[in-house]
Design an enzyme around this catalytic site. Structure first.
Site, PDB file in Angstrom:
ATOM      1  N   ASP A 159     -26.058 -36.995 -74.779  1.00 28.01           N
ATOM      2  CA  ASP A 159     -25.644 -37.262 -76.144  1.00 28.01           C
ATOM      3  C   ASP A 159     -26.667 -38.229 -76.739  1.00 28.01           C
ATOM      4  O   ASP A 159     -27.382 -38.924 -76.017  1.00 28.01           O
ATOM      5  CB  ASP A 159     -24.227 -37.845 -76.193  1.00 28.01           C
ATOM      6  N   TRP A 160     -26.732 -38.275 -78.044  1.00 27.29           N
ATOM      7  CA  TRP A 160     -27.781 -39.046 -78.714  1.00 27.29           C
ATOM      8  C   TRP A 160     -27.560 -40.541 -78.468  1.00 27.29           C
ATOM      9  O   TRP A 160     -26.626 -41.142 -78.967  1.00 27.29           O
ATOM     10  CB  TRP A 160     -27.769 -38.720 -80.200  1.00 27.29           C
TER      11      TRP A 160
END
Length: 759
Positions: free
Chosen positions: A266-267
């Site tokens: 995930d970012w």
């Protein structure tokens, strides 16, 4: 070694066909060679710098290819409800393009509420076509985290509380999307069940609850849907961040499930180079250019899987063994997407996509209450004037909510949808009723709406009441919106109540008009203290571009509602296990850095908790009314091959999917119009060596019937459906003994029960 499972799927779906031979292409693209040979050939040709290059981001949403070998850059984009507008290379703000609008499809809670896997397939296909047109190779979705608490700000992006329902709905979505040569990236793996302080929550959960509740939809996405990508979650499990978690990724995902695709962070979900190297992260993306929150422009070499990793290899701490495994996975992804020369052409904002969005919305809308069937549908032959009340009748809902925020070509509001449908038939007046969020902007996308309001709360309610006195119908569009601390990424709701004094508004309207309809726009359940005073209630979800048209169709009866709730709608917050036990939001450790959140309710989530504690939901899991009526025949059961019914039968007959029994019943449409009913099969283990739920959903059928039509509905019962996860032995167990098959229209409306035995 050729990975049979992965490539069998590719062959069947014709996604990774051999590339056309051309003199300008390297030898490893020869059509006579299979993909694994090409992967190995490309890997041998790549330098260390090129290998490092392809396993981390080079911009907000892209990672680099290998120009020297003919591999293009790889582009991702947010979903899962539409293709997010393009942003600047290093920033979240808009790139200012004019061709990056999209069709907004209904949020995944609505898709799950259709209980129609065929619509899930169409959803994925349509989204894939839009992604192709926009040049995207991976959509960051779908999401399948479990609805554990109604306060989770991101529940609207997921598929409800039940692992079986989510599993059946996620598989065709992935297959549809990937049939277009666009990778799915299933998220957020795993246990990302609330948003507040999501980077710091360490989930403590039993192995049994992990495998029975929180992992099945992910497992189905990988083993049945054959997803090419999966995204790690922000939170921690067993004190390791889930983007590089030894148990979740190395043990369960890659070893047990034999996943040979790509694990994407995930970012900003990556926190450590050593753990990222050893614990299975394959492709790192970040929020800013150091992978977390800050960074210099174009500093992607500062990522954990960039220069830091390369330095450790050069220093001898690591060989290229782990790196080569990551690169192989990325190269396989390339061959399915960017290197797939026979991908179809995409379509953007096509009429077929709007038709799909509307069909999904209409089937997902849930008729929760309709006293005596006398309120809805609106009789357009008798109605003269309708009052629409509420900000949610006019507010655009496609902008906001976090990473799923979109820039749409069009969005039909509920007010406009009703006015268009009733033009020339009835007058549709409007009163604001309440003021919620008037900002209308997210990451540079603006709605263009002016929702500013100078009148007071009392003035708005007084206006609505006066108009309601003269109306044939009053339709309130209320609920939540996609602002912070509502249905929105990054934060959870602060309480269970409706915001913006909506309860006060509804109570006042109920006193002056008996033909009152409340349409709840949200991805979550809300408290409804006025429920006995309001004769009709609809759950309208966030349903995208065709919202107004779909809602109007259901309200006037053009479409017969057939949606069923994908979660239990409890009467109060303390009727959810996580809240009853004080198990949400967890406890900060003494160092103030980590929250330990213990899932004390264990496997008893949603209707499982309600059954165990004999609670009556406001609206049960699986509930949804229709404008017609259905008659259930008595269920009957018959045994299949007797040799399959014994737990000690020979190994050849031990497949968990072999049918042991067949359950049959008739379903008859006893009303005056066509309609669809979802027949639900629950299984009860009468006596077990472990505590089990009273019942669990194990199958369902959505059946469309004409007036007077009768059809037989059949279910198969398999060993897999009777099993529980033995956390001592680490495997699924079906114990011999007595069971019951329960047939119902919802988790609380059981029509008949039949006993059977597993010997």
């Amino acid at each position: 070694m050729i990975k049979t499972k992965f490539y069998t799927f590719l062959a069947i779906t014709l996604l990774c066909v051999q590339t056309v031979k051309a003199q300008s292409l390297p030898a490893y693209l020869d059509e006579t060679k299979d993909i694994e040979v090409r992967v190995e050939d490309a890997l041998k040709r790549m330098t260390l710098d090129e290998k490092i290059r392809v396993i981390h981001a080079q911009s907000k949403f892209s990672s680099a290819g290998v120009p020297r070998l003919g591999f293009p850059d790889f582009w991702t984009d947010d979903g899962p409800h539409g293709v997010r507008p393009d942003v600047l290379w290093d920033e979240w703000e808009q790139a200012g393009q004019t061709n990056d609008s999209c069709v907004a499809f209904p949020a995944l809670t609505c898709l799950a509420a259709t209980w129609n896997p065929q619509l899930s397939l169409i959803y994925g296909e349509s989204l894939g076509e839009e992604a192709l047109y926009r040049g995207k190779n991976m959509i960051l979705g779908p999401g399948v985290n479990i609805y554990r608490t109604p306060l989770n700000g991101r529940n609207f992006e997921y598929m409800g509380e039940d692992p079986y329902l989510a599993s059946r709905m996620v598989v065709p979505y992935i297959q549809g999307l990937q049939s277009k040569g666009v990778a799915a990236c299933v998220k957020h793996y795993a246990l990302n069940n609330d948003e507040e302080y999501r980077h710091q929550v360490n989930v403590i959960v039993s192995d049994r609850a992990l495998h029975e509740i929180y992992l099945p939809a992910f497992k189905a996405a990988i083993t049945e849907g054959k997803a090419w990508g999966i995204m790690g979650a922000y939170n921690l499990y067993k004190n390791q961040h889930n983007c590089h978690n030894a148990i979740l990724i190395n043990k369960i995902l890659k070893q047990d499930w034999q996943f040979d695709g790509v694990v994407v962070s995930d970012w900003g979900g990556t926190h450590d180079t050593d753990e990222a190297v050893k614990n299975g992260l394959d492709l790192e993306f970040g929020t800013w250019t150091d992978g977390l929150t800050m960074g210099a422009t174009n500093a992607y070499d500062n990522y954990y899987l960039a220069n830091a990793y390369k330095r450790l290899i050069k220093e001898g701490k690591y060989t290229t063994k782990e790196l080569d495994d990551k690169v192989r996975r990325v190269l396989r992804l390339f061959y399915c997407t960017t290197m797939n020369r026979q991908r179809p052409h995409g379509f953007l904002c096509s009429e077929s996509h709007y038709e799909a969005a509307r069909k999904i919305a209409e089937e997902g809308i849930v008729l929760l209450k309709n006293d005596g069937g006398s309120v809805l549908p609106i009789n357009i032959n008798k109605v003269k004037n309708i009052l629409v009340v509420g900000e949610n009748a006019v507010k655009m809902m496609t902008v906001g909510g976090g990473s799923s925020s979109l820039k749409v070509q069009r969005e039909v509001s509920p007010l406009d949808g009703l006015r268009a449908r009733l033009r020339g038939i009835a007058e549709v007046d409007y009163a604001r009723g309440y003021v919620g969020d008037v900002t209308g902007a997210y990451n540079g996308v603006t709605t263009g709406q002016d929702l500013s309001e100078s009148r007071s709360e009392d003035e708005l309610i007084a206006e609505a009441v006066e108009k309601a006195k003269k109306a044939d119908y009053v339709i309130v569009f209320g609920g939540l919106n996609k602002s912070d601390y509502q249905d929105c990424e990054g934060h959870d709701r602060k309480d269970y109540a409706l915001p913006y004094a909506q309860n006060k508004l509804v109570e006042a309207l109920a006193q002056v008009n008996t033909r009152l309809v409340f349409v709840n726009i949200s991805g979550n359940a809300v408290a409804m203290p006025w429920i006995k005073k309001v004769p009709a209630v609809i759950q309208g979800w966030f349903i995208g571009s065709e919202a107004g048209n779909a809602l109007a169709s259901v309200l006037v009866g053009d479409a017969n509602p057939s949606g069923k709730l994908p979660f239990s709608w409890m009467q109060s917050l303390d009727h959810y296990g996580a809240h009853a036990l004080g198990a949400y939001p967890g406890t900060w450790r003494s160092d103030g850095k980590i929250i330990d959140e213990e899932y004390k309710e264990d496997i008893f989530v949603g209707y499982r908790w309600a059954d165990q504690h004999k609670l009556t939901p406001l609206f049960p899991f699986g509930h949804g009314l229709s404008y017609t009526t259905f008659e259930y025949g008595k269920a009957k059961i018959e045994a299949c091959d007797a040799s399959l019914q014994s737990t000690v039968s020979n190994a050849a007959n031990q497949s968990a999917d072999n049918p042991l029994y067949k359950v049959r019943l008739t379903l008859r449409n006893t009303g005056a119009r066509s309609g669809a009913e979802t027949v639900q099969l629950y299984i009860r283990d009468v006596k077990s060596s472990v505590v089990r739920p009273v019942k669990e959903l194990k199958d369902f059928r959505k059946v469309v019937l004409e007036p007077g039509e009768t059809r037989e509905v059949e279910f198969s019962i398999t060993r897999q459906q009777l099993s529980f996860y033995d956390d001592v032995r680490g495997e699924w167990i079906a114990e011999p003994g007595k069971f019951e098959a329960w047939i119902g229209s919802s988790a609380s409306d059981i029509k008949s029960k039949v006993p059977f035995v597993l010997r």
